[in-house]
Design an enzyme around this catalytic site. Structure first.
Site, mmCIF file in Angstrom:
data_model
loop_
_atom_site.group_PDB
_atom_site.id
_atom_site.type_symbol
_atom_site.label_atom_id
_atom_site.label_comp_id
_atom_site.label_asym_id
_atom_site.label_seq_id
_atom_site.Cartn_x
_atom_site.Cartn_y
_atom_site.Cartn_z
ATOM 1 C CD GLN A 106 -3.120 -0.794 0.420
ATOM 2 O OE1 GLN A 106 -3.168 0.236 -0.254
ATOM 3 N NE2 GLN A 106 -4.090 -1.692 0.416
ATOM 4 C CB CYS A 107 -0.240 4.756 -0.342
ATOM 5 S SG CYS A 107 0.330 6.409 0.039
ATOM 6 N N PRO A 108 2.788 4.365 1.147
ATOM 7 C CG PRO A 108 4.595 5.560 2.073
ATOM 8 C CD PRO A 108 3.471 4.620 2.431
ATOM 9 C CG ASP B 60 -1.846 1.765 -3.528
ATOM 10 O OD1 ASP B 60 -3.064 1.994 -3.377
ATOM 11 O OD2 ASP B 60 -0.953 2.584 -3.229
#
Lengths: 177, 74
Positions: free
Chosen positions: B12-14, B39
């Protein structure tokens, strides 16, 4: 055109070709999980952008840097009380709302694991690998009875508000979280 | 064929941006990194990051709910 003009033009051109890395400063003043998380997400992302990132940890933000085994710290009974109630380390942080005596963070961390979101502890290590400077605030360390031994290894030298302002004066991004 | 491939699927981010930045660092200008991410945020984050960093997004496509990006180091 004089030789001096040519020199300064050449220097200016050189400057444009290799610009100094942008600076990013984050003041981490909260020991809440929901604040520590964005601090570390933005710090690592700033580093991914090639920025020189410094995170300055002050007040409850120091909880993020506390070693899990730091235990009860300080000499004064009031400092010791802080150590009793605030255990420190990224795994022990609570939520600012919906903490429910640890139930909230437990659910939040479970969701993060299920969704593959990096934990605050993982991001902290990653930040150090990426060269993010982590500075503990000397004044709040003294106030809360924390010594360097109570904090994780690899931190910058404890600094004060002057160092933080000096960095922020030249930073293109400054955040207080 | 890209010089390096970053498998950021499931992250997932980042993390897709961070993994890509780490992979591109040792490369020389003109070399490429292929990023595969799941993502959805990467759809805006990778192109934005590449543009800001002076890299070039050579290619971008979606395949089986996975997002592919080919970034050339600037």
């Amino acid at each position: 055109m004089t030789a001096q003009d040519t020199d300064s033009e050449a220097a200016a051109a050189e400057e444009t070709e290799t610009p100094a890395a942008d600076k990013m400063v984050i003041i981490a003043a909260s020991g809440d999980l929901d604040k520590a998380w964005p601090v570390m997400l933005l710090a690592t992302t700033g580093a991914a952008y090639g920025m020189d990132v410094t995170v300055f940890f002050t007040f409850w933000g120091l909880e993020i840097l506390k070693r899990p085994d730091s235990g009860i710290t300080g000499d004064d009974w009031r400092q010791k009380m802080l150590g009793v109630f605030r255990k420190g380390s990224p795994d022990k942080l609570g939520l600012s709302t919906m903490n429910f005596a640890g139930m909230g963070p437990w659910m939040m961390k479970g969701l993060a694991t299920d969704n593959n979101v990096a934990s605050v502890g993982e991001l902290l290590e990653l930040a150090q690998d990426m060269g993010v400077e982590l500075w503990p605030c000397q004044m709040t360390m003294d106030l809360m009875g924390l010594s360097n031994d109570d904090l994780i290894a690899g931190l910058g030298k404890p600094a004060g508000a002057g160092s933080a302002i000096s960095l922020m004066k030249d930073a293109s991004i400054s955040l207080f979280i | 064929m890209a010089d390096v491939t970053v498998d950021a699927r499931g992250l997932q981010c980042p993390m897709p941006v961070i993994k890509t930045s780490q992979a591109i660092k040792p490369l020389s200008s003109g070399q490429t990194v292929e990023v595969i991410a799941s993502d959805r945020g990467a759809l805006s984050d990778i192109p934005a990051w590449a543009g800001d960093m002076g890299h070039t997004l050579k290619e971008q496509f979606e395949e089986n709910d996975e997002f592919h990006f080919v970034v050339e180091k600037g």
